[in-house]
Design a protein around this motif. Sequence first.
Motif, PDB file in Angstrom:
ATOM      1  N   ARG A  25      37.475  96.231  30.185  1.00 31.40           N
ATOM      2  CA  ARG A  25      36.766  97.478  29.925  1.00 31.40           C
ATOM      3  C   ARG A  25      35.273  97.256  30.101  1.00 31.40           C
ATOM      4  O   ARG A  25      34.749  96.181  29.780  1.00 31.40           O
ATOM      5  CB  ARG A  25      37.077  97.976  28.507  1.00 31.40           C
ATOM      6  N   PRO A  26      34.542  98.224  30.626  1.00 33.25           N
ATOM      7  CA  PRO A  26      33.108  98.043  30.849  1.00 33.25           C
ATOM      8  C   PRO A  26      32.325  98.038  29.534  1.00 33.25           C
ATOM      9  O   PRO A  26      32.758  98.610  28.530  1.00 33.25           O
ATOM     10  CB  PRO A  26      32.731  99.255  31.705  1.00 33.25           C
ATOM     11  N   GLY A  27      31.182  97.355  29.557  1.00 32.82           N
ATOM     12  CA  GLY A  27      30.258  97.394  28.432  1.00 32.82           C
ATOM     13  C   GLY A  27      30.510  96.382  27.332  1.00 32.82           C
ATOM     14  O   GLY A  27      29.826  96.416  26.305  1.00 32.82           O
ATOM     15  N   VAL A  28      31.458  95.458  27.509  1.00 33.95           N
ATOM     16  CA  VAL A  28      31.711  94.442  26.483  1.00 33.95           C
ATOM     17  C   VAL A  28      30.568  93.428  26.494  1.00 33.95           C
ATOM     18  O   VAL A  28      30.248  92.854  27.535  1.00 33.95           O
ATOM     19  CB  VAL A  28      33.048  93.712  26.731  1.00 33.95           C
ATOM     20  N   THR A  29      29.945  93.213  25.356  1.00 36.02           N
ATOM     21  CA  THR A  29      28.837  92.262  25.268  1.00 36.02           C
ATOM     22  C   THR A  29      29.349  90.906  24.777  1.00 36.02           C
ATOM     23  O   THR A  29      30.458  90.793  24.251  1.00 36.02           O
ATOM     24  CB  THR A  29      27.755  92.761  24.293  1.00 36.02           C
ATOM     25  N   THR A  30      28.510  89.886  24.924  1.00 37.05           N
ATOM     26  CA  THR A  30      28.888  88.566  24.418  1.00 37.05           C
ATOM     27  C   THR A  30      29.012  88.595  22.899  1.00 37.05           C
ATOM     28  O   THR A  30      29.852  87.901  22.332  1.00 37.05           O
ATOM     29  CB  THR A  30      27.874  87.495  24.844  1.00 37.05           C
ATOM     30  N   ASP A  31      28.189  89.407  22.233  1.00 42.75           N
ATOM     31  CA  ASP A  31      28.303  89.546  20.777  1.00 42.75           C
ATOM     32  C   ASP A  31      29.665  90.123  20.404  1.00 42.75           C
ATOM     33  O   ASP A  31      30.317  89.651  19.462  1.00 42.75           O
ATOM     34  CB  ASP A  31      27.198  90.454  20.229  1.00 42.75           C
ATOM     35  N   ASP A  32      30.099  91.153  21.145  1.00 44.73           N
ATOM     36  CA  ASP A  32      31.434  91.731  20.920  1.00 44.73           C
ATOM     37  C   ASP A  32      32.503  90.640  21.044  1.00 44.73           C
ATOM     38  O   ASP A  32      33.396  90.521  20.211  1.00 44.73           O
ATOM     39  CB  ASP A  32      31.753  92.821  21.952  1.00 44.73           C
ATOM     40  N   PHE A  33      32.383  89.874  22.116  1.00 42.04           N
ATOM     41  CA  PHE A  33      33.388  88.855  22.421  1.00 42.04           C
ATOM     42  C   PHE A  33      33.420  87.774  21.346  1.00 42.04           C
ATOM     43  O   PHE A  33      34.499  87.395  20.859  1.00 42.04           O
ATOM     44  CB  PHE A  33      33.087  88.238  23.788  1.00 42.04           C
ATOM     45  N   GLY A  39      43.000  93.562  24.338  1.00 44.09           N
ATOM     46  CA  GLY A  39      41.967  94.528  23.985  1.00 44.09           C
ATOM     47  C   GLY A  39      40.881  94.630  25.045  1.00 44.09           C
ATOM     48  O   GLY A  39      40.396  95.728  25.353  1.00 44.09           O
ATOM     49  N   LEU A  40      40.510  93.500  25.626  1.00 40.54           N
ATOM     50  CA  LEU A  40      39.499  93.502  26.682  1.00 40.54           C
ATOM     51  C   LEU A  40      40.009  94.209  27.936  1.00 40.54           C
ATOM     52  O   LEU A  40      39.262  94.927  28.615  1.00 40.54           O
ATOM     53  CB  LEU A  40      39.098  92.063  27.033  1.00 40.54           C
ATOM     54  N   ARG A  41      41.286  94.029  28.232  1.00 43.45           N
ATOM     55  CA  ARG A  41      41.853  94.643  29.438  1.00 43.45           C
ATOM     56  C   ARG A  41      42.105  96.141  29.259  1.00 43.45           C
ATOM     57  O   ARG A  41      42.110  96.890  30.238  1.00 43.45           O
ATOM     58  CB  ARG A  41      43.163  93.949  29.807  1.00 43.45           C
ATOM     59  N   ALA A  42      42.334  96.583  28.026  1.00 40.03           N
ATOM     60  CA  ALA A  42      42.610  97.995  27.771  1.00 40.03           C
ATOM     61  C   ALA A  42      41.414  98.849  28.189  1.00 40.03           C
ATOM     62  O   ALA A  42      40.281  98.577  27.815  1.00 40.03           O
ATOM     63  CB  ALA A  42      42.915  98.212  26.295  1.00 40.03           C
ATOM     64  N   GLY A  43      41.665  99.856  29.002  1.00 42.70           N
ATOM     65  CA  GLY A  43      40.589 100.725  29.460  1.00 42.70           C
ATOM     66  C   GLY A  43      39.832 100.188  30.657  1.00 42.70           C
ATOM     67  O   GLY A  43      38.824 100.777  31.067  1.00 42.70           O
ATOM     68  N   ALA A  44      40.310  99.070  31.223  1.00 41.98           N
ATOM     69  CA  ALA A  44      39.663  98.543  32.430  1.00 41.98           C
ATOM     70  C   ALA A  44      39.888  99.503  33.595  1.00 41.98           C
ATOM     71  O   ALA A  44      40.957 100.108  33.703  1.00 41.98           O
ATOM     72  CB  ALA A  44      40.238  97.170  32.770  1.00 41.98           C
TER      73      ALA A  44
END
Length: 203
Positions: free
Chosen positions: A147-155, A185-190
């Motif tokens: 999904r777009p917009g994931v930051t390193t802090d999120d990760f 979760g990261l792949r959802a909405g990609a």
Amino acid sequence: MGQKNDPHLRSDAQRNRERILEVALAELSRAADTPLSAIAKKAGVGQGTFYRNFPNREALVLEIYRHEVQQVADTASVLLESGEPDRALRAWMDHLARFAMTKAGLGDAIRQALNTSSGKAAKPGHTPVIDAADLLLRACEEAGSIRPGVTTDDFMLAIAGLWQLAHHENWQPQATRLLDLVMDGLRAGAPGRQGPSSGSSRL
């Protein structure tokens, strides 16, 4: 012409340093209070050589930490070269899990070193790991696999559960389940994914 420019001397000094770090990692992971003299003896170097490289315990421990973290970080670019970005990210997460779980004893040594610190040594940072995570996340985003917009802090917040797992021999299934959930979760909405998750934004 000074001897200090002799490449053989430089390579010998580098080998001594690497041998000290290798022995110290193994010994301190077993017992955080292992005497420095015992580490020097097992590494096969004299006290003078040892203290020229590492003047005190905190300098040694923090260098081990930086070295190990850098090793984990360096695998990110290697994995990216050999596979799809999202697969590289998932494989790198496994590397990070192994670091978190198998270097548990090193954490005690780091805490002891910092507690007795004179304040002169820099505290360990996570910059190489954060840089590696960012490299992988940006590659995945560019490929449309997360999904777009994931930051390193999120990760980093999402995988923080790794450091909460009990350190026992059977940690891998639990870590795998946790990281699979994070990856899902990261792949959802990609952009490249089809299905219910890609259409939920219309609600």
